[in-house]
Design an enzyme around this catalytic site. Structure first.
Site, mmCIF file in Angstrom:
data_model
loop_
_atom_site.group_PDB
_atom_site.id
_atom_site.type_symbol
_atom_site.label_atom_id
_atom_site.label_comp_id
_atom_site.label_asym_id
_atom_site.label_seq_id
_atom_site.Cartn_x
_atom_site.Cartn_y
_atom_site.Cartn_z
ATOM 1 N N ASP A 32 -1.581 -19.580 12.903
ATOM 2 C CA ASP A 32 -0.363 -19.992 13.589
ATOM 3 C C ASP A 32 -0.421 -19.587 15.059
ATOM 4 O O ASP A 32 -0.510 -18.394 15.384
ATOM 5 C CB ASP A 32 0.843 -19.347 12.899
ATOM 6 C CG ASP A 32 2.155 -19.970 13.318
ATOM 7 O OD1 ASP A 32 2.560 -19.770 14.480
ATOM 8 O OD2 ASP A 32 2.770 -20.667 12.489
ATOM 9 N N HIS A 73 0.863 -1.183 0.000
ATOM 10 C CA HIS A 73 0.000 0.000 0.000
ATOM 11 C C HIS A 73 0.895 1.227 0.000
ATOM 12 O O HIS A 73 2.101 1.144 0.244
ATOM 13 C CB HIS A 73 -0.944 0.018 1.208
ATOM 14 C CG HIS A 73 -0.230 0.028 2.541
ATOM 15 N ND1 HIS A 73 0.495 1.102 3.006
ATOM 16 C CD2 HIS A 73 -0.116 -0.928 3.495
ATOM 17 C CE1 HIS A 73 1.001 0.819 4.194
ATOM 18 N NE2 HIS A 73 0.657 -0.417 4.508
ATOM 19 N N SER A 116 2.834 -4.827 7.328
ATOM 20 C CA SER A 116 2.487 -4.536 5.937
ATOM 21 C C SER A 116 3.652 -4.888 5.034
ATOM 22 O O SER A 116 4.781 -4.458 5.264
ATOM 23 C CB SER A 116 2.189 -3.050 5.754
ATOM 24 O OG SER A 116 0.871 -2.751 6.040
#
Length: 335
Positions: free
Chosen positions: A283, A158, A298
């Site tokens: 997980d 992004h 990110s």
């Protein structure tokens, strides 16, 4: 930084749009997935207006910038014929005006506009126009991939946007630097967590050339993060399947680990918010350490069936065990 979707989300860093996939993406058959955090420093091209304020003067309160038509999110490019590269440049031109009108050239979206603003004195006698401005940003994110043939890299999935206005920071120059994760603020419902990083300005890793809605891109100048790693094939969007997958993330010190996730939903290429997939952390080790997806993750590469399929981009604020990802095909198309 935050953007409103049907479910509230927050960038798993520092927002997204649909990218038309080009043939260029198909040319890159394999890259090295990284998953290591990096410090990111960016200098804006121009001065971003974050907030309009009022100037308290002897004759009352005014907001010269607002009166002239300046808006939050505008990027100031020139004062008269003088280019503006920093807040200091803007303050200098306002001071030199001695209260005379200044022609400001600004960018608003894709359009260029000119306004005339007349500075006024505040109670200290200094000239002001009533703005809070930003010319740089810094933070921590995750390096997604490197093409070892060229050193080209992609990160975040992004763009880097101003947290106040949501405006994509217009890039003048940028650098990625080595970082390690010193601590983790665990995420919980309603409160996104975050990675806390330590940067080493003495270890620059590369330069940032592009800040796009689908990631930041540039060239590595140091191969220490990937010299011993192997390439993997890049998956096309139609190869991504609902089911088991993995992410590579650096959530402790200098170590990159594989963590299991599930792809639980796929979105069409023209999705309104640029999402390619929704994923859920499965997980237990990652859940215990971070509470799920946190800011700073990110760009964490997503792998499925031995191929790189995309990168983590957002976390759902109300459920940090879930988040969104962008496909590798979209990310490479924007590079």
């Amino acid at each position: 930084m935050q953007k409103n979707h049907a479910k509230r989300t927050v960038l798993a860093l520092f927002l997204l749009f649909a990218v038309t996939v080009s043939a260029q993406a198909a040319k890159i058959a394999e890259v090295i997935p990284i998953g290591h955090t990096v410090g990111i420093k960016m200098q804006a091209e121009g001065v971003l207006i974050v907030q309009l304020t009022e100037v308290q003067g002897a004759d009352g309160t005014r907001s010269p910038a607002k009166e002239a038509g300046v808006q939050e999110g505008d990027v100031l490019c020139r004062a008269g014929e003088t280019a503006l590269h920093s807040n200091d440049d803007l303050q200098k031109q306002v001071a030199l005006s001695a209260g005379q009108p200044i022609k400001l050239t600004l960018e608003r979206g894709d359009a260029e506009k000119s306004v005339t603003v007349t500075p006024c004195r505040d109670k200290t006698g200094a000239y002001r126009i009533g703005v809070l401005a930003r010319d740089s940003l810094a933070g921590i994110g995750t390096l997604t991939y490197v093409d070892p043939q060229t050193g080209a890299f992609g990160s975040l999935g992004h763009g880097i946007c101003d947290s106040e206005t949501g405006v994509l920071l217009p890039l003048q120059e940028g650098t990625i630097i080595h970082s390690t994760v010193s601590s983790v603020q665990r995420g919980k419902a309603g409160e996104p967590g975050s990675l806390q990083g330590e940067f080493s300005t003495e270890k620059p890793l590369g330069t940032v050339a592009q800040n796009t809605e689908s990631g930041i891109f540039g060239t590595m100048t140091d191969d220490s993060l990937y010299s011993e790693l192997q390439c993997v094939p890049v998956a096309s969007a139609d190869e991504i399947k609902i089911g088991d997958a993995e992410i590579l993330s650096n959530v402790d010190g200098d170590s990159v680990q594989r963590y299991s996730v599930q792809i639980v939903k796929l979105y069409p290429a023209n999705d309104e918010y640029g999402r390619s997939m929704m994923l859920r952390v499965t997980d237990s080790q990652l859940a215990e350490k971070t509470g799920g997806i946190v800011q700073g993750m990110s760009g964490s590469p997503i792998l499925q069936n031995g191929k790189l399929i995309g990168a983590v981009t957002h976390v759902l604020v109300d459920n940090p065990m879930e988040g969104y990802g962008i496909s590798m095909e979209k990310m490479l198309a924007a590079s």
